[in-house]
Write a protein that holds these residues in place. Structure first.
Motif, short mmCIF file in Angstrom:
data_model
loop_
_atom_site.label_atom_id
_atom_site.label_comp_id
_atom_site.label_asym_id
_atom_site.label_seq_id
_atom_site.Cartn_x
_atom_site.Cartn_y
_atom_site.Cartn_z
N CYS A 21 -18.17 -3.15 -24.95
CA CYS A 21 -17.17 -3.53 -23.96
C CYS A 21 -17.45 -2.87 -22.62
CB CYS A 21 -15.78 -3.11 -24.46
SG CYS A 21 -15.21 -4.05 -25.89
N GLY A 22 -18.06 -1.67 -22.68
CA GLY A 22 -18.32 -0.95 -21.44
C GLY A 22 -19.59 -1.41 -20.72
N ALA A 23 -20.43 -2.20 -21.41
CA ALA A 23 -21.68 -2.66 -20.81
C ALA A 23 -21.38 -3.60 -19.66
CB ALA A 23 -22.53 -3.36 -21.86
N LYS A 24 -22.08 -3.39 -18.57
CA LYS A 24 -21.86 -4.21 -17.39
C LYS A 24 -22.93 -5.28 -17.27
CE LYS A 24 -18.34 -1.95 -15.48
NZ LYS A 24 -17.04 -2.58 -15.19
N LYS A 25 -22.49 -6.50 -16.98
CA LYS A 25 -23.43 -7.58 -16.72
C LYS A 25 -23.78 -7.57 -15.23
CE LYS A 25 -21.54 -10.53 -20.37
NZ LYS A 25 -20.89 -11.84 -20.69
N PRO A 26 -24.99 -8.06 -14.88
CA PRO A 26 -25.39 -8.08 -13.47
C PRO A 26 -24.37 -8.76 -12.56
CG PRO A 26 -27.26 -8.62 -14.87
CD PRO A 26 -26.06 -8.55 -15.77
N GLN A 27 -23.82 -9.89 -13.02
CA GLN A 27 -22.86 -10.62 -12.18
C GLN A 27 -21.56 -9.84 -11.99
OE1 GLN A 27 -24.29 -11.70 -14.97
NE2 GLN A 27 -22.95 -12.96 -16.27
#
Length: 338
Positions: A21-27
């Motif tokens: 859940c904490g992982a950030k996507k580039p967008q």
């Protein structure tokens, strides 16, 4: 025993979910960067820029002021060479000031919106948003993007790596690379203030021109200094030096370098004129502003001119493209060909 395994499994699964859940996507990160730009009234930043487009690396200290809606003040200094230029944008236009020569030019220009700028925060964010194939990695407390550039000579400098602080989203560094991923331009940000406040006349034309000239006094000795001839190191179309001539002129010498090959061009070098101290009005520029990284020049038709360390360079060619002219100009600084 089974109950212990179930407890351990549940704990590990919970950790996995939290990390996912904490992982950030580039967008997502790009959206947060864009949101920061849109909410920001202005900023101040300092950076150190190193160029490796000639024989020897050149390092410049950069100070940037930016205030909405589109006001800019950029100071570019090379302490070792005693070179300084300032670019100012306000409601009156875009001005390039060279204090040591007491010269200032006024441009009708869309700068900085028309090209990448490695030391402007909103330009870096724009590069990320424009590149739909931009890649992002997370390294400790950093977001690292790799994007395409929007330089006029993007074929020479097609890629860049932009690093942001994960918590503040402040820029940390920029590496602009060639087609082989060699870093030719690097920018290291040393100070960033996103809450900067400016006086009402902070971007006033006359105030900044006067201040720039006081900080770097007009160099009346420039006209008396000898200069060493510099040669372009860029190899375009198998070009080689065909002829070198030295002509006596009123303020010393003029050197004319003629290059031949698939792409032909002429490079003229001579001492730059120092205007009288009483001269204060900006000169209307008869051409487009050219950002070479280490200096701002003027592009007019088949020629490109710029000044470095009291020497004026004029590159003329009917066969070089605008991007190739920029590449040649950025590479000037080499020693004579053996």
């Amino acid at each position: 025993m089974k109950r212990k395994y179930w407890v351990l499994f549940a704990a590990l699964f919970a950790i996995f979910l939290l990390s996912a859940c904490g992982a950030k996507k580039p967008q997502d990160v790009a959206g947060k960067l864009n949101e920061k730009v849109e909410k920001m009234d202005g900023y101040k930043l300092n950076a150190k820029m190193t160029l490796k487009t000639g024989n020897e690396p050149r390092t410049y200290n950069i100070e940037v002021w930016h205030n909405r809606p589109g006001y800019y003040r950029v100071n570019l200094k090379n302490a070792g060479e005693g070179q300084s230029q300032m670019i100012l944008r306000n409601k009156e236009g875009v001005f390039v000031v060279t204090p040591a020569l007491n010269k200032s030019y006024k441009f009708q220009s869309d700068w900085p919106n028309n090209t990448s700028q490695a030391y402007l925060y909103e330009s870096l964010v724009k590069d990320i948003l424009k590149d739909k194939e931009a890649k992002m990695t997370v390294k400790k407390n950093r977001y690292v993007f790799e994007t395409k550039t929007r330089y006029q000579n993007h074929k020479m400098l097609p890629y860049q790596q932009i690093t942001f602080d994960k918590r503040t989203l402040a820029p940390v560094s920029v590496k602009v690379m060639d087609t082989d991923r060699n870093t030719l331009v690097s920018v290291l940000f040393t100070k960033v203030d996103f809450n900067a406040k400016f006086d009402s006349n902070a971007f006033d034309t006359k105030k900044n021109m006067t201040g720039a000239k006081l900080e770097v006094p007009v160099d009346g000795k420039v006209g008396n200094k000898e200069f060493s001839v510099k040669y372009p190191t860029a190899k375009i179309g198998g070009t080689t030096l065909l002829d070198e001539q030295e002509v006596a002129v009123a303020n010393g010498k003029r050197v004319i370098l003629t290059y031949t090959g698939d792409k032909t061009y002429t490079l003229i070098e001579e001492k730059a004129e120092v205007l009288p101290a009483a001269s204060t009005e900006p000169i209307p520029a008869n051409g487009e502003m050219a950002d070479l990284g280490f200096a701002f020049g003027i592009k007019t038709g088949d020629s490109l001119s710029w000044t470095v360390n009291g020497v004026e360079y004029t590159l003329a060619s009917k066969s070089l493209t605008a991007a190739e002219m920029m590449e040649v100009a950025q590479s000037v600084g080499g020693e004579p060909e053996k």
